[in-house]
Motif scaffolding. Structure first.
Motif, PDB file in Angstrom:
ATOM      1  N   ALA A  90      16.442 -16.985  36.742  1.00 52.44           N
ATOM      2  CA  ALA A  90      17.606 -16.304  37.308  1.00 52.44           C
ATOM      3  C   ALA A  90      17.522 -14.799  37.111  1.00 52.44           C
ATOM      4  O   ALA A  90      17.030 -14.324  36.085  1.00 52.44           O
ATOM      5  N   GLY A  91      18.033 -14.059  38.070  1.00 55.79           N
ATOM      6  CA  GLY A  91      18.229 -12.629  37.922  1.00 55.79           C
ATOM      7  C   GLY A  91      19.699 -12.347  37.672  1.00 55.79           C
ATOM      8  O   GLY A  91      20.508 -13.276  37.544  1.00 55.79           O
ATOM      9  N   ASN A  92      20.070 -11.084  37.636  1.00 51.66           N
ATOM     10  CA  ASN A  92      21.474 -10.735  37.406  1.00 51.66           C
ATOM     11  C   ASN A  92      22.307 -10.916  38.670  1.00 51.66           C
ATOM     12  O   ASN A  92      23.526 -10.822  38.625  1.00 51.66           O
ATOM     13  N   ARG A  93      21.651 -11.172  39.826  1.00 55.38           N
ATOM     14  CA  ARG A  93      22.395 -11.385  41.071  1.00 55.38           C
ATOM     15  C   ARG A  93      22.507 -12.876  41.429  1.00 55.38           C
ATOM     16  O   ARG A  93      23.394 -13.247  42.187  1.00 55.38           O
ATOM     17  N   ASP A  94      21.534 -13.669  40.956  1.00 57.03           N
ATOM     18  CA  ASP A  94      21.483 -15.056  41.444  1.00 57.03           C
ATOM     19  C   ASP A  94      21.446 -16.083  40.309  1.00 57.03           C
ATOM     20  O   ASP A  94      20.856 -17.144  40.440  1.00 57.03           O
ATOM     21  N   PHE A  95      22.143 -15.753  39.206  1.00 62.80           N
ATOM     22  CA  PHE A  95      22.142 -16.667  38.065  1.00 62.80           C
ATOM     23  C   PHE A  95      23.020 -17.891  38.287  1.00 62.80           C
ATOM     24  O   PHE A  95      23.034 -18.806  37.462  1.00 62.80           O
ATOM     25  N   LEU A  96      23.759 -17.929  39.413  1.00 57.57           N
ATOM     26  CA  LEU A  96      24.549 -19.124  39.698  1.00 57.57           C
ATOM     27  C   LEU A  96      23.738 -20.197  40.435  1.00 57.57           C
ATOM     28  O   LEU A  96      24.274 -21.247  40.785  1.00 57.57           O
ATOM     29  N   ARG A 146      27.813 -14.811  31.894  1.00 61.73           N
ATOM     30  CA  ARG A 146      26.824 -15.848  31.567  1.00 61.73           C
ATOM     31  C   ARG A 146      27.432 -16.990  30.753  1.00 61.73           C
ATOM     32  O   ARG A 146      26.743 -17.910  30.354  1.00 61.73           O
ATOM     33  N   GLN A 147      28.737 -16.910  30.473  1.00 60.42           N
ATOM     34  CA  GLN A 147      29.380 -18.005  29.741  1.00 60.42           C
ATOM     35  C   GLN A 147      29.609 -19.189  30.686  1.00 60.42           C
ATOM     36  O   GLN A 147      30.220 -19.018  31.743  1.00 60.42           O
ATOM     37  N   PRO A 148      29.145 -20.392  30.277  1.00 59.79           N
ATOM     38  CA  PRO A 148      29.315 -21.569  31.144  1.00 59.79           C
ATOM     39  C   PRO A 148      30.767 -21.810  31.554  1.00 59.79           C
ATOM     40  O   PRO A 148      31.033 -22.126  32.716  1.00 59.79           O
ATOM     41  N   PHE A 154      34.849 -19.899  37.862  1.00 58.42           N
ATOM     42  CA  PHE A 154      34.510 -19.145  39.072  1.00 58.42           C
ATOM     43  C   PHE A 154      34.079 -20.092  40.198  1.00 58.42           C
ATOM     44  O   PHE A 154      34.514 -19.958  41.336  1.00 58.42           O
ATOM     45  N   LEU A 155      33.244 -21.063  39.829  1.00 58.10           N
ATOM     46  CA  LEU A 155      32.724 -21.991  40.840  1.00 58.10           C
ATOM     47  C   LEU A 155      33.804 -22.915  41.401  1.00 58.10           C
ATOM     48  O   LEU A 155      33.613 -23.514  42.462  1.00 58.10           O
TER      49      LEU A 155
END
Ligand code: LP5
Ligand code: MN
Length: 263
Positions: A90-96, A146-148, A154-155
């Motif tokens: 994952a990067g900082n843009r696509d960690f989801l 980055r907290q689950p 959010f999701l």
């Protein structure tokens, strides 16, 4: 001695490393360049490592319903079907990105950092953002998102709302980056030393900073190598891009936007 004796047989490529493509439907040349890369260079390697920010952003795996995202997943899956092993960090843009995307694209998700052994070499792979420890505003943002539990909340929002929030954060990020000093947005030397100490490796490959380079840290047996990947952008007058390859003899090679090796 004839010229022939100087000629060396080309070494097979074991692994390719790329990052920071920032793929999006509004960048058709960048997208085409990535597809061409998958069909040519990546088809000749055993392993392809995608080291973060492959997408401009990722709002959740339900965004696979967007034809562009499904198209990219299909292109990756086609490569995997040809026998190439695909790995994603994952990067900082696509960690989801989650398991549904990984399944659709035929790839294995990796944690950041991750150590691989390939062609007789141990390499540490990272996106690079976690080592930008001087960027305190970013580190605070990162610790939160980055907290689950935060991600689950959010999701649970509708996709359109998530995209609107992310576009707000992107705008905020672009504005903030204008006023941040360049040094703050680079990796911290101490964080890099810590990473080498924790992994016990002497070679690191990362992206994120968009400052492609090979940094030699120290001399002799204690010396370390830090390879930085370039970002990709073909929808501009002077395109940028490139990747790193690892050949069977254990050598790492930096490739420029045309695929030529950088000496
Ligand atoms: O990405 P880039 O290169 O512009 O800059 C990065 C850092 N910025 C980011 C943010 C990303 O661009 C966008 C994030 C997409 C996330 C998708 C999922 C979101 C989920 C949220 C909940 C789970 O990573 C930037 C660094 C730079 O790299 C160099 O290292 O400096 O860091 C920042 O810009 C962070 C800011 O300094 C602080 C951010 C505060 C956010 C404020 C939110 C405003 C919300 C508005 C909502 C409408
Ligand atoms: Mn990044």
């Amino acid at each position: 001695m004839t010229d022939f004796q100087f000629m060396q047989k080309a070494q097979p490529t074991v692994a390719l490393f790329v990052s920071d493509l920032h793929l999006q439907a509004s960048l058709p040349r960048t997208t085409a360049a990535f597809l061409a890369f998958l069909q040519s260079h990546a088809a000749q390697t055993q392993q392809l490592y995608l080291l973060g920010d492959i997408f401009e952003y990722w709002a959740g795996d339900d965004d696979l319903a967007t034809p562009y995202n499904q198209f990219i997943a299909d292109a990756l899956k086609a490569l995997q079907a040809q026998g190439v092993q695909l790995y994603w960090m994952a990067g900082n843009r696509d960690f989801l990105v989650g398991q549904a995307f990984a399944d659709a694209a035929g790839l294995t998700l990796l944690q950041d950092p991750h150590v691989i052994t390939a062609a007789g070499r141990r390499l540490t792979l990272a996106h690079g953002d976690a080592q930008c420890t001087d960027d305190h505003a970013y580190m605070a943002f990162r610790a939160q998102v980055r907290q689950p539990a935060y991600q689950q909340q959010f999701l649970a929002m509708p996709l359109a709302q998530r995209k609107a929030i992310i576009e707000g954060i992107r705008k905020n990020s672009q504005d903030a980056n204008q006023s941040k000093e360049m040094a703050i947005m680079d990796v911290n030397a101490g964080a890099i030393d810590t990473l080498f100490a924790q992994t016990g490796t002497d070679t690191l490959i990362h992206g994120h900073t968009h400052r492609p380079a090979l940094h030699r840290l120290g001399e002799g047996p204690a010396g370390k190598l830090r390879y930085v990947l370039p970002d990709w952008e073909y929808d501009v007058e002077t395109p940028r891009g490139g990747w790193i390859s690892l050949t069977a003899d254990g050598a790492l090679h930096r490739h420029d936007v045309n695929g030529d090796e950088i000496a």
